[in-house]
Design a protein around this motif. Structure first.
Motif, PDB file in Angstrom:
ATOM      1  N   ASN A 165      60.628  49.351  35.661  1.00 29.10           N
ATOM      2  CA  ASN A 165      59.315  49.834  35.242  1.00 29.10           C
ATOM      3  C   ASN A 165      58.192  48.914  35.699  1.00 29.10           C
ATOM      4  O   ASN A 165      57.032  49.318  35.756  1.00 29.10           O
ATOM      5  CB  ASN A 165      59.273  49.981  33.723  1.00 29.10           C
ATOM      6  CG  ASN A 165      59.649  51.389  33.285  1.00 29.10           C
ATOM      7  OD1 ASN A 165      59.181  52.360  33.862  1.00 29.10           O
ATOM      8  ND2 ASN A 165      60.502  51.493  32.286  1.00 29.10           N
ATOM      9  N   LEU A 166      58.531  47.654  35.979  1.00 30.70           N
ATOM     10  CA  LEU A 166      57.496  46.726  36.454  1.00 30.70           C
ATOM     11  C   LEU A 166      56.910  47.222  37.773  1.00 30.70           C
ATOM     12  O   LEU A 166      55.753  46.965  38.068  1.00 30.70           O
ATOM     13  CB  LEU A 166      58.086  45.325  36.639  1.00 30.70           C
ATOM     14  CG  LEU A 166      58.301  44.556  35.334  1.00 30.70           C
ATOM     15  CD1 LEU A 166      58.921  43.209  35.628  1.00 30.70           C
ATOM     16  CD2 LEU A 166      56.981  44.394  34.590  1.00 30.70           C
ATOM     17  N   SER A 201      56.213  50.280  38.442  1.00 28.06           N
ATOM     18  CA  SER A 201      55.128  51.182  38.057  1.00 28.06           C
ATOM     19  C   SER A 201      53.882  50.364  37.760  1.00 28.06           C
ATOM     20  O   SER A 201      52.775  50.700  38.188  1.00 28.06           O
ATOM     21  CB  SER A 201      55.493  51.984  36.806  1.00 28.06           C
ATOM     22  OG  SER A 201      56.736  52.586  36.963  1.00 28.06           O
ATOM     23  N   GLY A 202      54.076  49.270  37.008  1.00 30.93           N
ATOM     24  CA  GLY A 202      52.951  48.404  36.666  1.00 30.93           C
ATOM     25  C   GLY A 202      52.311  47.834  37.916  1.00 30.93           C
ATOM     26  O   GLY A 202      51.079  47.820  38.050  1.00 30.93           O
ATOM     27  N   ALA A 203      53.158  47.397  38.838  1.00 34.04           N
ATOM     28  CA  ALA A 203      52.629  46.815  40.073  1.00 34.04           C
ATOM     29  C   ALA A 203      51.825  47.858  40.844  1.00 34.04           C
ATOM     30  O   ALA A 203      50.760  47.558  41.399  1.00 34.04           O
ATOM     31  CB  ALA A 203      53.783  46.285  40.921  1.00 34.04           C
ATOM     32  N   LEU A 251      66.113  48.523  33.429  1.00 31.56           N
ATOM     33  CA  LEU A 251      65.057  49.519  33.612  1.00 31.56           C
ATOM     34  C   LEU A 251      63.679  48.943  33.305  1.00 31.56           C
ATOM     35  O   LEU A 251      62.676  49.383  33.866  1.00 31.56           O
ATOM     36  CB  LEU A 251      65.347  50.752  32.749  1.00 31.56           C
ATOM     37  CG  LEU A 251      66.579  51.551  33.189  1.00 31.56           C
ATOM     38  CD1 LEU A 251      66.895  52.650  32.189  1.00 31.56           C
ATOM     39  CD2 LEU A 251      66.372  52.146  34.578  1.00 31.56           C
ATOM     40  N   VAL A 252      63.628  47.939  32.401  1.00 33.05           N
ATOM     41  CA  VAL A 252      62.360  47.254  32.156  1.00 33.05           C
ATOM     42  C   VAL A 252      61.842  46.683  33.472  1.00 33.05           C
ATOM     43  O   VAL A 252      60.676  46.851  33.836  1.00 33.05           O
ATOM     44  CB  VAL A 252      62.521  46.118  31.120  1.00 33.05           C
ATOM     45  CG1 VAL A 252      61.346  45.139  31.201  1.00 33.05           C
ATOM     46  CG2 VAL A 252      62.615  46.689  29.715  1.00 33.05           C
ATOM     47  N   PHE A 253      62.729  46.059  34.218  1.00 33.10           N
ATOM     48  CA  PHE A 253      62.293  45.473  35.483  1.00 33.10           C
ATOM     49  C   PHE A 253      61.971  46.571  36.498  1.00 33.10           C
ATOM     50  O   PHE A 253      61.048  46.440  37.289  1.00 33.10           O
ATOM     51  CB  PHE A 253      63.327  44.465  35.980  1.00 33.10           C
ATOM     52  CG  PHE A 253      63.349  43.245  35.092  1.00 33.10           C
ATOM     53  CD1 PHE A 253      62.283  42.344  35.134  1.00 33.10           C
ATOM     54  CD2 PHE A 253      64.359  43.033  34.162  1.00 33.10           C
ATOM     55  CE1 PHE A 253      62.257  41.239  34.290  1.00 33.10           C
ATOM     56  CE2 PHE A 253      64.333  41.935  33.314  1.00 33.10           C
ATOM     57  CZ  PHE A 253      63.281  41.032  33.380  1.00 33.10           C
ATOM     58  N   ILE A 302      50.205  50.336  39.572  1.00 33.82           N
ATOM     59  CA  ILE A 302      48.935  50.504  38.865  1.00 33.82           C
ATOM     60  C   ILE A 302      47.984  49.353  39.197  1.00 33.82           C
ATOM     61  O   ILE A 302      46.790  49.556  39.458  1.00 33.82           O
ATOM     62  CB  ILE A 302      49.181  50.598  37.346  1.00 33.82           C
ATOM     63  CG1 ILE A 302      49.898  51.926  37.043  1.00 33.82           C
ATOM     64  CG2 ILE A 302      47.881  50.497  36.575  1.00 33.82           C
ATOM     65  CD1 ILE A 302      50.371  52.060  35.625  1.00 33.82           C
ATOM     66  N   THR A 323      62.861  56.327  35.603  1.00 36.26           N
ATOM     67  CA  THR A 323      62.203  55.059  35.919  1.00 36.26           C
ATOM     68  C   THR A 323      61.840  54.979  37.403  1.00 36.26           C
ATOM     69  O   THR A 323      60.742  54.557  37.767  1.00 36.26           O
ATOM     70  CB  THR A 323      63.126  53.883  35.540  1.00 36.26           C
ATOM     71  OG1 THR A 323      63.447  53.993  34.153  1.00 36.26           O
ATOM     72  CG2 THR A 323      62.452  52.552  35.791  1.00 36.26           C
TER      73      THR A 323
END
Lengths: 456, 456
Positions: free
Chosen positions: A303-304, A306-308, A299-301, A310, A436
């Motif tokens: 969530n990336l 979402s970061g991308a 899920l960390v990956f 942003i 996520t």
């Protein structure tokens, strides 16, 4: 006094007696208790004080029959630890006294060498029975069934059948459902003891028995067993092999354990926790870590993304930092609505309330409900949008809220169906996974709307 | 063929027969099916085609006994709709034929006027029995128990007792557990039919019966009933009033229904969905909306705290927009770990695996596991931090990850205990609630660390 309080009280008395080394007090206490309670107390002592030798000594002070009963209620971890402390001949005695299904379970927690040694010392028939029961894959009807059932030829009379039931009663798991087999051992019919005791003594069993028996194959998943028992309110369900030979039965109490265990597994999956062996307070830390980390890192990956998203909208954000204020609110709300939809669908599929055929209808329902939810939530946040950044920002936030909640709910509802279609467990559509996914999509939806309205 | 497929096939045959108006085919089909299956098929027809009159007609074509059995399996919503279509005298016949607990359930879904009218037409004893059973609050032992049990005086001999069992067999819910009462109707003991059939015919029941009976009060919550049945592997548990009079029993099949219903309720609560009456595919849209919106709106306001946190750190964000890139990742990961911890605790408490006394021990375990989880996830994101903004940003992100995952996990683990202490249901600590709380705290933790390291 609740069950827990009563158990706690009994446990303290036992610990008192142990502390004072008062054997007479112990011998007075233990026979008063039920086997299930002794097992619960011993598990508690083993877990809290890590004092397996004391637990072992307490067990050894019981009669063999009692000990076998208590042992059947213990977790497989504790069974394995206690079996380590037991010499072969004591263990053999115990195994012989236990019921068929529990014997196979205990046998399965022993090491390979130990198993071989024990098998060599058993009588032929017992050995074959045990090897067979222990060979079924975990989670199948074969693994939860017992071989201690009442089976009779169908050409007996009612009174002969009753005599057989009386003879078998001490060893059978249940005598309330009786099975009729033909000469080849194939399941031919069933009768309840209730029918038997009210029937005319001279009547033939084969004229009275139900021939269309609800039954399962040895490889049927245990959920299917539990669902049959629950659906038809059965006392027991017979299990047959490929040639229709009756090989065991699953009784209502074991089916109830399956229902509980399956619910626990589904609840854990709903939070992206893998299947634990034993309760959360007992399972080893390393195992708990492993069952939780896999999804967390995946899920960390996730969530990336979402970061991308942003990062892609960095210019919009830099121009309007106030937008960030609403980001957790919007993606969080979409995630919450999506988690609700996913959970409702997953549980509906698990209980059989929803089938794949209901997909279209549910889609329509979810569209209406999620639309109403999104609208309500948009109305709730719009005033805050006005306060924080004026009417245009309020418009962005309200529009985004409706879109994200609608998108999130539909995704949450469809994902379990999609996973099921791909041959995965629908319960994989956990709240964290859905959240996520919606986070990432929500970022894109929000900033796309914001860019269009504010930067246009 | 699975249970669902078999039901689907039977349903299609019935619909075919109906479409062709082929009564003879219908009369051939229905008797072949089990009551539970007919009920499942009728529910399906009522749900998909909203065609209550057809369902009603199908029901009416069954024998009274069959119809009563089928009716007992229907949802209360459908029962209410069908009862509307039924004239008083048909309904009365049906009520009389149903078992005690199902009769009371059906009675409770009728309107007040209808109830009064029906009661007036019943015999005195029946009326009192029904009024009593229907009066218990939903979710208690009294509401799930049946009054159709076998109770005998304890001074009978074994053969007299067996005779009584045979006489009562047609009407009793179960004859496999028999209860002994004194002259005042107080519960004095119990015996299983298994014990009875192997006992010497001339022996006195009171010498053989178990006097220390596992029992429950009428007001005991239904979870407690289910837990007793599961813990002691019971066939039935007797229910007594304040004066210890035996007033009913709860059988294993009803206890299993409770286990399923409670699991569903807990799973829904875990996603912040209120308690639904009936399955998700059947419940009215308005009701589904209400059960979902309450928490969603509450959580919107909870999410405002995250927004407020972001607003507070506006300067830090404006100076380092790259920080926003990691925001969903960090608070999302904390939320996921927290949801795992909360779910494990809530389910452990529901199954009795965890008690309040275990709090300290679990806290220590969670500290270790969550520390390891946070460290692993920090290592996973640190390289991305370096790529996006250099080593200092990586340090901020990694430190924040460990802190937020640790904080989130401990919060998730403790919240159910706290809620329980406040007299709330621990299951209120849902994934959405935990996630929202951690989002807000995560924002503060992240930007505090960022401000300290980057702006210091």
């Amino acid at each position: 006094m609740s069950l827990e309080e009563a158990l706690q009280e009994s446990k303290e008395s036992i610990l008192d007696a142990l502390a004072q080394d008062d054997n007479r007090m112990l011998e007075g206490l233990l026979p008063e208790l039920r086997s299930a309670d002794i097992a619960a107390i011993l598990s508690d002592i083993a877990e809290e004080d890590e004092d397996q030798p004391t637990v072992f000594a307490l067990l050894e002070s019981l009669s063999l029959e009692r000990r076998a009963n208590v042992f059947g209620y213990l977790s497989s971890d504790l069974q394995a630890e206690l079996a380590e402390l037991m010499p072969d001949d004591r263990l053999l005695l115990l195994l012989e006294e236990m019921s068929g299904d529990e014997r196979a379970d205990l046998f399965n927690v022993l090491g390979e060498d130990r198993r071989e040694g024990l098998l060599r010392r058993m009588a032929h028939r017992e050995r074959e029975d045990l090897k067979r029961l222990a060979s079924y894959e975990e989670g199948t009807a074969g693994a939860v069934m017992t071989s201690d059932y009442v089976a009779i030829p169908s050409d007996l009379t009612v009174s002969q059948a009753l005599m057989r039931v009386r003879q078998t009663a001490p060893d059978a798991e249940t005598v309330y459902q009786i099975y009729m087999i033909d000469e080849q051992g194939r399941l031919a019919g069933t009768m309840s003891l209730r029918q038997l005791i009210v029937a005319r003594p001279g009547a033939k069993v084969e004229d009275l028995m139900i021939k269309d028996v609800i039954q399962l194959g040895v490889d049927a998943p245990q959920e299917e067993v539990a669902r049959l028992v629950a659906h038809y309110d059965l006392l027991a369900v017979p299990v047959v092999d490929e040639e229709e030979h009756l090989v065991g039965i699953v009784t209502h109490d074991d089916a109830m354990d399956v229902v509980e265990a399956e619910a626990t597994e589904d609840i854990h999956k709903g939070a992206s926790v893998g299947q634990l062996e034993g309760g959360v307070s007992r399972v080893r830390l390393w195992s708990l870590y492993r069952k939780r980390i896999v999804w967390l890192v995946l899920l960390v990956f996730g969530n990336l993304f979402s970061g991308a998203g942003i990062a892609y909208f960095e210019n919009t954000i830099a121009a309007q930092v106030a937008l960030v204020f609403f980001l957790p609110l919007l993606i969080g709300s979409g995630g919450n609505a999506g988690a609700q939809a996913a959970t409702l669908t997953v549980r509906g599929m698990a209980t059989g309330d929803i089938g794949v055929k209901d997909w279209g209808k549910l889609m329509g329902r979810e569209l209406l409900v999620a639309g109403a939810l999104g609208l309500t939530m948009a109305l709730a946040v719009a005033p805050i949008g006005i306060i924080r950044g004026g009417e245009m920002l309020a418009l962005v936030v309200a529009t985004s809220m409706i879109s994200i909640v609608l998108f999130g709910s539909l995704l949450g509802m469809c994902l379990p169906f999609l996973l099921d279609r791909l041959g995965w467990d629908p319960a994989t559509a956990s709240a964290p996974l859905v959240t996520t996914m919606i986070d990432a999509c929500g970022v894109v939806i929000y900033f796309t709307i914001a860019t269009a309205i504010l930067m246009g």
